[in-house]
Design a protein around this motif. Structure first.
Motif, mmCIF file in Angstrom:
data_model
loop_
_atom_site.group_PDB
_atom_site.id
_atom_site.type_symbol
_atom_site.label_atom_id
_atom_site.label_comp_id
_atom_site.label_asym_id
_atom_site.label_seq_id
_atom_site.Cartn_x
_atom_site.Cartn_y
_atom_site.Cartn_z
ATOM 1 N N LEU A 42 0.853 -1.197 0.000
ATOM 2 C CA LEU A 42 0.000 0.000 0.000
ATOM 3 C C LEU A 42 0.885 1.242 0.000
ATOM 4 O O LEU A 42 0.667 2.198 -0.745
ATOM 5 C CB LEU A 42 -0.930 -0.021 1.220
ATOM 6 N N ALA A 45 2.443 1.616 -3.456
ATOM 7 C CA ALA A 45 1.464 2.075 -4.447
ATOM 8 C C ALA A 45 1.218 3.568 -4.298
ATOM 9 O O ALA A 45 1.156 4.307 -5.278
ATOM 10 C CB ALA A 45 0.161 1.291 -4.304
ATOM 11 N N LYS A 46 1.088 4.005 -3.064
ATOM 12 C CA LYS A 46 0.811 5.423 -2.808
ATOM 13 C C LYS A 46 1.978 6.318 -3.264
ATOM 14 O O LYS A 46 1.782 7.468 -3.615
ATOM 15 C CB LYS A 46 0.568 5.646 -1.310
ATOM 16 N N ARG A 50 5.981 0.251 -8.010
ATOM 17 C CA ARG A 50 5.378 -1.057 -8.217
ATOM 18 C C ARG A 50 5.370 -1.851 -6.910
ATOM 19 O O ARG A 50 6.406 -2.039 -6.287
ATOM 20 C CB ARG A 50 6.184 -1.856 -9.262
ATOM 21 N N PRO A 51 4.197 -2.319 -6.494
ATOM 22 C CA PRO A 51 4.147 -3.185 -5.310
ATOM 23 C C PRO A 51 4.941 -4.468 -5.540
ATOM 24 O O PRO A 51 5.209 -4.840 -6.677
ATOM 25 C CB PRO A 51 2.661 -3.484 -5.151
#
Lengths: 247, 640
Positions: A42, A45-46, A50-51
């Motif tokens: 998370l 992403a924020k 790339r996660p």
């Protein structure tokens, strides 16, 4: 708690991977290990990054899809536990945790922590079944199986196919996985008929797929979430030798 | 607007219907079968069993799953058992009784003929599973063992310790892999169906995305079977796997398949309670635990003592008190609602006061720890891993959690949807469980649909298609569907908002738990609908999906699934609002008996609500399939 994560990042099979450092400040001891990775993702992403790709699905220890090396141990420090069932209470504030994919020639990395374990399906396809079509079955209670035989077959059948045995083995052998199916079916009267053919085909397929040989280090059972016994490997060898002698 | 829907129930007495059907169904001869292609989406018990069975008959199968192996489908997680009418215990079981238990358990909201067939076919499944090598629990003599489950008074549940779903699934997975080896099945793992393709009104293929490469693929067939499971994950916190979703059935719904009773969600009484805001799922503890575990709460509110310190006389074994004849084995809807009642009244236990106790101390005293460990050992281990607590020493803390979708795609007796050539089986359809499913009937339905029903009914459909050429995936219908899929993926990627799909999903889940969960009211449902509409609008503008569509991208996969939930959730609320009665798991606060039980209204609501997509999520069209009870007189359900 504060955790210093070193996570394996790799774009695909053809590029080189590396360890990336991430600091997480607000990890709760009651979180599962994967929820901790969710938290990291998370955050990434924020930030527009790339996660981390990782495998998981049921998150209750039975589907076998999750699995990473945690500080060099398949599924982490808790005995007989999948990665999804591991909780952060097993770590302490300030710990550094290394997270890497299961590594084996037969398990190529897809991205980051995700690996391709379809070789396991191929081993089952080579003979990991009883050849019975729908509709052919006789009345269930016409096949008597003693309580102890059934329980013993179940112990072998409990394998979840996660691949920890391969990842932890210095030879990347799939002997524990393959033998658990061979021995489950060999223990049951309805599975005995095909045992020779099944054993030879599955063992050959295992070798063709690039898994290494078993040298009896027994590391596989130690890190197996279901505590599948290495005695299954002994039974596989017995069935294999028996099949070869028959010829 | 509403269309006539026909269940196509065969003629004859209840007990003869399925035999009559089989006697007269059309067949495809063995040499014609290899010319016919069937797509099966999903590799759980329903999908794997039907794919394997049809391949054994000679059809050419393409099998799809989003997991990395067919063996991971969520049937694997079912713990307690599978029901079958063998009457091995000589305790009064019969096909009729099993049928009646299932119909009554579902609060008289399922089709008599389908439910009867489920009971009728149940015995063969046990034969098949044993032949495959499924290690069911046995007596010392070698005979099969049974246990009891909720909502019944006989022992008809077969089990493999607490891993029955895993063992049954491995049986059908192995059968599937055998057919793959023989060249009758092509396997597409890590593939997600993103649309259904219709040509001349018939299901002719799918658009799928290869999740490892991002590639969009076209697959044609003579018929399509959806075995894609339930959508309880819509509540975000649920007992389902993270990847479970409604996308395949929802996209089929938008192409014309009706969706029946979508609001009927079973909330399972024995899952582990939420422990914090980061939580991603709730773990199920098998219902079988209620065979030996006793459920209780402290009699006083805000109890501070630990469970073992509370003396017997200060405990309220509320299920035993309220339902003396079924006690701790009351059906799931009733047990869950009773737990919620206690928690809402301030009797809840645990740090968040959101749980009740499930206590084994009496059983351990009576039978010894060894026997309890043999019955439930893996569940006790799992409990310890998750909570750090030893349940042999103190009671488990459990709580209700979203679990099973009784609703799903509307299907007729053939398990065919309103789109010719599109079948829906297992949890993906709505057919057998009415408004509440009995424990251990889920594995059963998945298997019966897959092994024993579709092999007949799909032949009945395909018999008229043996002259039909292979589906041409260059047909404009494929191009159009592919274009739509591609555009949607690009839209998600290009939005570049600030909230991830997961964050939206959590918000949606909270709305549903609160207003369309264990209890519902007109006021609550209306406000939920407007909240969902607002959230859906925000989803269109403020979604954040990092990465791109031409590569592996878990966030993009979630975005599509949550997008569908944003629409389906509104239909669930509309469905719940429409049904001005309480039945089974659907409990409308306005409609209850004096002692707080569900109060049906058979005069106005003895029907299945089959909803039709009308181009927009807020204005579905209601079609009604009346439920006619010829053989059973619906009564007020009582488990007292």
């Amino acid at each position: 708690m504060k955790i210093d994560l070193k996570v394996w990042r790799q774009k695909n099979q053809n590029t080189k991977g590396h360890l990336e450092s991430y600091i997480l400040d607000e990890v709760d001891a009651e979180m599962s290990f994967l929820e901790m990775l969710d938290m990291l993702n998370l955050k990434l992403a924020k930030r527009g990054e790339r996660p981390v790709e990782f495998d998981h699905d049921c998150r209750e220890g039975i589907c076998g899809q999750c699995g990473v090396m945690i500080n060099g141990i398949a599924h982490g420090p808790l005995k007989n536990t999948t990665t999804c069932q591991l909780h952060m209470r097993s770590f302490k504030d300030g710990d550094t945790i290394y997270v890497e994919p299961f590594k084996a020639k037969a398990f190529p990395v897809i991205r980051d922590l995700k690996v391709d374990r379809s070789a396991f399906d191929d081993i089952i396809a080579a003979g990991g079944y009883i050849s019975v079509n729908t509709g052919q079955a006789p009345e269930a209670n016409s096949i008597l199986i003693s309580h102890d035989e059934a329980e013993s077959a179940f112990d072998s059948a409990a394998c979840i196919g996660c691949g920890a045995c391969v990842a932890t083995c210095k030879n990347a052998s799939a002997a524990l996985f393959t033998s658990s199916k061979i021995s489950q079916l060999a223990k049951l009267p309805q599975g005995k008929k095909e045992s020779s053919k099944r054993t030879v085909n599955m063992v050959n397929r295992m070798e063709d797929l690039g898994f290494g040989h078993c040298t009896n280090t027994e590391a596989c059972q130690v890190e197996c979430p279901q505590d599948i016994s290495v005695l299954n490997i002994a039974q596989m060898n017995y069935e294999y030798n028996k099949a070869k002698l028959k010829k | 607007m509403a269309k006539e829907i026909h269940a196509n129930i065969p003629e004859g007495d209840l007990k003869d219907k399925w035999s009559n059907y089989k006697a007269h169904a059309k067949l495809v001869s063995p040499n014609n079968r290899k010319k016919l292609n069937i797509i099966v989406v999903g590799t759980g018990l329903a999908g794997a069993s039907t794919a394997a069975s049809l391949a054994e008959m000679g059809y050419k199968i393409k099998s799809f799953c989003f997991q990395d192996s067919p063996r991971r489908a969520h049937s694997v997680a079912a713990q307690g058992g599978v029901n079958a009418m063998k009457n091995y215990q000589n305790d009064g079981d019969s096909v009729y009784r099993m049928f009646y238990d299932t119909l009554k358990g579902g609060d008289f909201r399922s089709r008599e003929a389908n439910t009867y067939r489920l009971a009728e076919c149940s015995a063969s499944l046990i034969d098949q599973a044993v032949a495959q090598g499924v290690p069911f629990g046995r007596e010392y003599s070698g005979y099969l063992r049974n246990r009891s489950f909720g909502g019944v008074q006989v022992s008809r549940t077969f089990y493999s310790r607490g891993q029955t779903g895993q063992q049954l699934l491995l049986g059908s997975y192995q059968a599937l892999m055998r057919q793959k080896e023989q060249g009758n099945v092509q396997l597409f793992t890590r593939h997600e169906m993103l649309d259904l393709v219709l040509i001349d009104g018939k299901a002719k293929g799918i658009i799928a995305r290869n999740l490892d490469t991002g590639e969009i693929e076209r697959h044609g067939a003579h018929a399509v079977i959806l075995a894609t499971g339930g959508f309880g994950k819509i509540y975000y916190l649920s007992t389902l796997a993270m990847g479970c979703n409604a996308s395949a059935i929802w996209r089929a719904h938008k192409k014309g398949a009706l969706m029946a009773n979508p609001s009927w969600t079973q909330v399972h009484p024995t899952s582990l309670p939420q422990s914090g805001p980061y939580q991603s799922k709730l773990t199920l503890m098998s219902e079988s635990l209620r065979n030996d575990g006793r459920i209780w709460v402290p009699q006083s509110n805000n109890e501070q003592r630990s469970a073992v310190e509370i003396p017997e006389e200060e405990r309220d074994y509320y299920l035993e008190r309220k339902y003396p004849s079924f006690g701790n084995l009351a059906p799931r809807d009733i047990a869950s609602r009773a737990a919620k009642e206690q928690i809402d009244a301030g009797k809840g236990v645990g740090a968040l006061k959101n749980a009740v106790y499930l206590d084994f101390s009496h059983a351990i005293k009576e039978y010894g720890q060894e026997l309890i460990a043999e019955r439930y050992g893996n569940l006790f281990n799992m409990y310890q891993k998750i909570t750090g607590i030893d349940a042999y020493k103190e009671p488990m803390k459990i709580s209700p959690s979203a679990h099973f979708s009784m609703g799903g795609l509307w299907v007729d007796y053939d398990l065919m949807t309103t789109i010719p050539g599109l079948f829906a089986i297992g949890e993906a359809n709505f057919s057998d469980h009415g408004a509440n499913r009995l424990g251990a009937n889920s594995l059963l339905q998945a298997c019966v649909d897959g092994y024993y029903i579709t092999p007949y009914t799909i032949q009945n459909y395909l018999a008229d298609h043996i002259q039909v050429e292979k589906t041409d995936t260059n047909h404009p219908a494929f191009a159009e569907a592919e274009k739509q899929v591609q555009e949607q993926l690009n839209r998600f990627i290009n939005q570049k908002g600030t909230k991830t799909a997961e964050e939206f999903h959590r918000e949606l889940g909270e709305i549903l738990y609160d207003k369309c969960g264990l209890s519902r009211s007109e006021e609550g449902l209306k406000s939920a609908i407007s909240q969902i509409q607002n959230l859906r609008e925000e989803y269109k503008k403020n979604l954040l999906v990092p990465g791109d569509a031409e590569d592996i991208n878990s966030e993009l996969e979630k975005a599509g699934r949550v997008n569908d939930y944003m629409e389906l959730s509104e239909l669930m609320c509309i469905d719940a609002l429409n049904r001005n009665e309480s039945c089974g798991a659907h409990f409308r606060e306005e409609y209850q008996t004096e002692d707080g039980e569900a109060k049906r209204n058979d005069k106005e609501f003895a029907y299945s609500a089959a909803w039709e997509w009308n181009g927009e999520a807020s204005s579905p069209v209601l079609n009604k399939e009346p439920l006619e009870f010829e053989y059973v007189q619906p009564t007020q359900r009582s488990y007292k």
